[in-house]
Design an enzyme around this catalytic site. Structure first.
Site, short mmCIF file in Angstrom:
data_model
loop_
_atom_site.label_atom_id
_atom_site.label_comp_id
_atom_site.label_asym_id
_atom_site.label_seq_id
_atom_site.Cartn_x
_atom_site.Cartn_y
_atom_site.Cartn_z
N THR A 180 10.99 -29.78 6.62
CA THR A 180 11.89 -29.22 7.63
C THR A 180 13.09 -28.49 7.04
O THR A 180 13.62 -27.56 7.65
CB THR A 180 12.40 -30.33 8.56
OG1 THR A 180 13.08 -31.31 7.80
CG2 THR A 180 11.25 -30.97 9.29
N CYS A 181 13.56 -28.92 5.86
CA CYS A 181 14.75 -28.27 5.31
C CYS A 181 14.50 -26.82 4.95
O CYS A 181 15.43 -26.01 4.88
CB CYS A 181 15.26 -29.04 4.11
SG CYS A 181 14.02 -29.31 2.84
N HIS A 182 13.23 -26.46 4.72
CA HIS A 182 12.90 -25.08 4.36
C HIS A 182 11.92 -24.44 5.34
O HIS A 182 11.45 -23.33 5.08
CB HIS A 182 12.30 -25.03 2.94
CG HIS A 182 13.23 -25.54 1.87
ND1 HIS A 182 14.39 -24.90 1.52
CD2 HIS A 182 13.15 -26.66 1.10
CE1 HIS A 182 15.01 -25.58 0.57
NE2 HIS A 182 14.28 -26.65 0.30
N ASP A 200 16.21 -33.43 2.80
CA ASP A 200 16.89 -32.98 4.00
C ASP A 200 16.21 -33.50 5.27
O ASP A 200 16.84 -33.58 6.33
CB ASP A 200 16.92 -31.44 4.03
CG ASP A 200 17.91 -30.90 5.04
OD1 ASP A 200 19.10 -31.16 4.90
OD2 ASP A 200 17.46 -30.23 5.99
#
Length: 877
Positions: free
Chosen positions: A845-847, A573
């Site tokens: 960054t996605c989590h 992501d």
């Protein structure tokens, strides 16, 4: 010897005859009273206000006679006795009930120009007055001087039970059940009793002299040619058991809630039933009687004393058994309400029921309050569009606290329905939503400072219900029979808060993305089957992105986005967020030359000139914006609110120009404020300069000058040119690209400012919430936690925003606030022999995961963290 003047002799005879009249009953009483009026016909004396006939006051029959008005001998007197052939009307006797006026074979008072019929039913229009015929002098009471060919309700008397009427030559008298006399029509001889000559065309009260402590109790009224006559009694006659409640006062309501013995309760139940099962009774109780304001009732003013209604219903709610009787009576009333009331006064009942429902909900049981609320909603939906408009205008003119309280009534009922399993999607849900929609629309029609916040209308919605609602909503477009469509909440986005709208959009996007992912029955499924894959090179990021998007099939754009760099097959992501971050930073910048910017270079807008290649780029720019929203990404999009207004079909205003160009907007506002002299000094015309080009705002009249008459036209044309005409071609391409990705329906859930926040986030940085919501790995001790927050607090505001970008991929906060950022801090795994002090922090960054090494000192942590925030991968665009 006393010599009397003819006038005094006439008055003496009049007094004797009136005294005699009070001793008669039935037709003889009318005949003798008529003779009294005939005596006055020859008198030149005019009494503009009621006077007591002295010799009858206290003589013979207890009570008094009242007379006012007079006649002019020059007036021609029609035959005042016998059958009125030109315009017959029948006497309305108390207790009678007729559906239409009928000719009377018996006596009829003079008044051939006016025809009056008055009749009533037990449960509707009880005691209403209908008039028709000549209205030359306002004697019909319709606030006009027009003739009426058919019976028409005297709207100003609605809510007052009329028991008697009388007609003169050109004036009308009305006696209500509360013993008040109203008059209307010609009054030049004082026959209206208003103490001054007037020709009112609406019923106004006759001001009778107060010679007793409680005032006269009027028993009968009579009208001569140009005079009026009334008789009174000292004490009211005892009402029969079947008589209606004539006047429910505060004292009566106090009695209802205080007396509780079985004998009085039976009588009270009857009074409550008669009062609250009649629209006219409820109207009468809560009229605004101060200065007869209720007589000014119109489509803009309800004529009700809502404060009195609120306090009365509050008292009633103190006793459950009283409140239960009120509810039962109202349930009997609702089926009788007219779908198209004769006058706006018939709509007052709905405003009162809003207030009553509030107190029933506060003190009643859940089931009964919901039943009554749904019944009121069903009755409201039977009204015409014009009636609903009037109701909305009345409601929007109430105080803010009243409006919030009324909205709460319908929200509570709606919430109870939404909590049921399964949720009924028929008329019950439909009617409640439509009532709230009418209120919401009315709230939007008033000035901004008079509106209640739009969040007032929002209800809480569960995710389970939203998922079911969205499935039905998506399938409705394929339904051919529109009448059988179930009502869904998504058709009424104003009742959804931003959190629910965001949830609904994300669920809709996920369902649609899955629907465009093909099922592979045989063989291995590759990632390209499930994603819109962009395989890009960092050296030519923008060119590669546009080329692949232009070649993509429209159905592919509906899939989730996946980004790969330099033939790296790893799917993450982070790549997607990096793509949006760098692309939009580069494209929407003053140096790119793609967009025009305001003077401060803080806001961008579309250029007024573009070739075909540029239009293609704006289409692809719209596709990129749609992909960002469709894939839940916050982007750098420094456009004014008008961009999102236009996407949602909302017209631009001067406020939008003030946002984009404060100086221009201020100048246009000054033009609107200028008077004629100031505009003449300005010596302006309809020629402007926009985006470096001279433009005539009125091509049909190039020489047109700016004047006080056309200054609003000039300002509107300026705003329209800036945001509509000058960018029509390029904006339509952008819009087409945006909706090529996003379905239009879920986008329309949002208001313009909400859609803007969804795409670009917000700049409200609540760092305390970030700390509060952070989750720490169990391996991280308290000393390391304290060390990190001390370093974080020492960062500048820009460095903290850089940290937010480092953690989430965006420098701005999500639209729902910092609560949406839940940082998880974990310890990175190191190879054997490596120390933490040599490593930089990393982020997923996605989590929102921060991999934080266990540094040995605060200084090392500060050095490594600040250096990590500076390190950005530099792409060639």
């Amino acid at each position: 010897m006393i010599i009397r003047s003819p006038c005094s002799l006439r008055e003496e005879k009049f007094s004797l005859w009136t005294q005699l009249a009070l001793t008669f009953r039935g037709p003889w009483k009318l005949f003798v009273t008529y003779l009294c009026l005939r005596l006055l016909a020859g008198a030149s004396t005019q009494w503009p206000s009621p006077k007591v006939v002295r010799c009858t006051h206290g003589a013979g029959t207890p009570g008094a006679s009242w007379v006012w008005g007079g006649v002019r001998p020059s007036l021609t007197r029609p035959n005042a006795w016998g059958v009125c052939r030109r315009s017959p009307w029948s006497w309305w006797q108390q207790g009678e009930s007729r559906a239409s006026p009928s000719a009377s074979p018996g006596p009829c008072w003079a008044g051939a120009e006016t025809t009056v019929g008055s009749w009533g039913w037990e449960t509707k229009q009880n005691g209403a007055v209908f008039t028709f015929g000549s209205g030359q002098y306002g004697q019909l009471g319709h606030n006009s001087f027009c003739d009426e060919l058919r019976p028409r309700l005297v709207a100003e008397l609605f809510g007052a039970k009329v028991t008697k009427i009388a007609c003169g030559w050109h004036h009308t008298l009305v006696l209500t059940e509360s013993r008040r006399v109203h008059s209307f029509g010609r009054g030049e001889c004082g026959q209206l009793g208003h103490a001054e000559e007037s020709h009112p065309s609406v019923p106004l009260p006759v001001q009778l002299p107060q010679d007793t402590n409680h005032g006269p109790i009027i028993e009968n009224i009579y009208a001569g040619g140009n005079c009026s006559f009334a008789t009174s009694v000292k004490e009211a006659r005892e009402e029969s058991n079947t008589a209606r409640v004539s006047n429910v006062t505060t004292d009566v309501i106090d009695k209802w809630v205080s007396e509780c013995n079985s004998k009085s309760w039976k009588k009270i139940k009857g009074e409550i039933l008669r009062t609250f099962s009649s629209a006219s009774s409820m109207n009468q109780i809560f009229l605004d009687q101060s200065n007869d304001k209720h007589l000014q009732t119109s489509s803009k003013y309800c004529g009700l004393n809502m404060s009195h209604a609120r306090h009365s219903f509050k008292k009633l709610s103190r006793k459950d058994h009283v409140l239960a009787e009120v509810q039962d009576a109202v349930l009997l009333l609702l089926p009788s309400l007219d779908e198209m009331p004769e006058g706006v006064e018939g709509l007052r009942i709905f405003l009162l029921l809003n207030e009553l429902l509030h107190w029933i909900q506060r003190h009643g049981t859940r089931g009964t309050s919901t039943t009554l609320t749904e019944a009121v909603a069903a009755a409201a939906q039977r009204l015409s569009a014009e009636s609903l408009q009037v109701l909305g205008d009345w409601w929007s003119s109430q105080t803010s606290s009243t409006k919030v309280r009324h909205v709460g009534v319908w929200k509570k009922a709606l919430s109870e329905i939404l909590c049921s399993h399964p949720v009924p999607r028929g008329p019950r849900l439909r009617n409640l939503l439509l009532v709230l929609q009418n209120m919401y629309n009315a709230n939007g029609r008033v000035a901004e400072h008079q509106r209640i916040p739009e969040q007032t209308f929002c209800v809480e919605v569960s995710q389970t219900f939203l998922e079911e609602d969205l499935r039905i909503w998506r399938s409705m477009s394929n339904m051919k029979v529109l009448d059988n469509r179930p009502f869904v909440l998504c058709n009424f986005p104003f009742v959804m808060d931003l959190k629910s709208k965001k949830m609904a959009f994300d669920i809709y996007a996920t369902i649609t993305q899955r629907a465009h992912q093909p099922m592979i029955p045989y063989g291995p499924a590759t990632e390209s089957y499930f994603f819109l894959g962009l395989k890009l090179k960092r050296a030519s990021l923008l060119e590669g992105t546009f080329k692949q998007l232009a070649a993509a099939h429209p159905q592919e754009l509906k899939k989730p986005l996946a980004v790969y760099y330099d033939e790296d097959p790893k799917l993450t992501d982070v790549n997607k967020r990096d793509l949006f971050h760098h692309l939009f930073r580069k494209m929407v910048s003053p140096g790119s030359g793609t967009f025009m910017f305001n003077d401060s270079e803080t806001l961008a807008w579309f250029p007024s000139t573009a070739n075909e290649e540029d239009k293609t780029h704006f289409f692809l720019f719209g596709v990129l914006c749609g992909l960002a929203l469709w894939n839940n990404s916050v982007i750098h999009l420094p456009f004014p609110l008008v961009l999102f207004k236009k996407l949602l079909g909302v017209e631009p205003t001067l406020e939008d120009l003030k946002e984009f160009s404060p100086d221009v907007g201020k100048s246009l506002q000054c033009i609107l404020n200028y008077d004629e002299d100031e505009l003449m000094k300005l010596d302006g015309d309809f020629i402007i300069n926009w985006d470096g080009t001279e433009v005539c705002l009125d091509p049909r009249n190039p020489e047109k000058l700016l004047t006080v008459l056309n200054k609003k036209e000039f300002v509107d044309a300026y705003v329209s040119h800036a945001f509509n005409a000058s960018v029509e071609a390029v904006f339509e391409e952008f819009k087409r690209g945006f909706f090529r990705v996003c379905d239009r329906d879920p986008v329309t859930l949002f208001r313009p400012e909400e859609l803007q926040g969804l795409l670009v986030g917000q700049d409200v940085y609540e760092w305390a919430k970030l700390k509060q919501n952070t989750v720490w790995d169990l391996w991280i001790g308290s000393s390391n936690k304290q060390m990190f927050w001390e370093v974080f607090d020492e960062l500048t505001e820009d460095q903290r925003k850089d940290f937010l970008w480092f953690l989430t991929g965006s420098r701005r906060v999500p639209i729902l606030g910092m609560d949406q950022v839940r940082m998880k801090v974990q310890v990175p795994q190191l190879k054997n022999g490596q120390g933490y002090d040599q490593h930089f922090p990393e982020a997923l960054t996605c989590h929102s995961i921060l991999y934080l090494p266990l540094y040995s000192s605060k200084e090392i942590m500060r050095e490594k963290l600040t250096e990590a925030l500076k390190t950005e991968r530099v792409f060639s665009m």
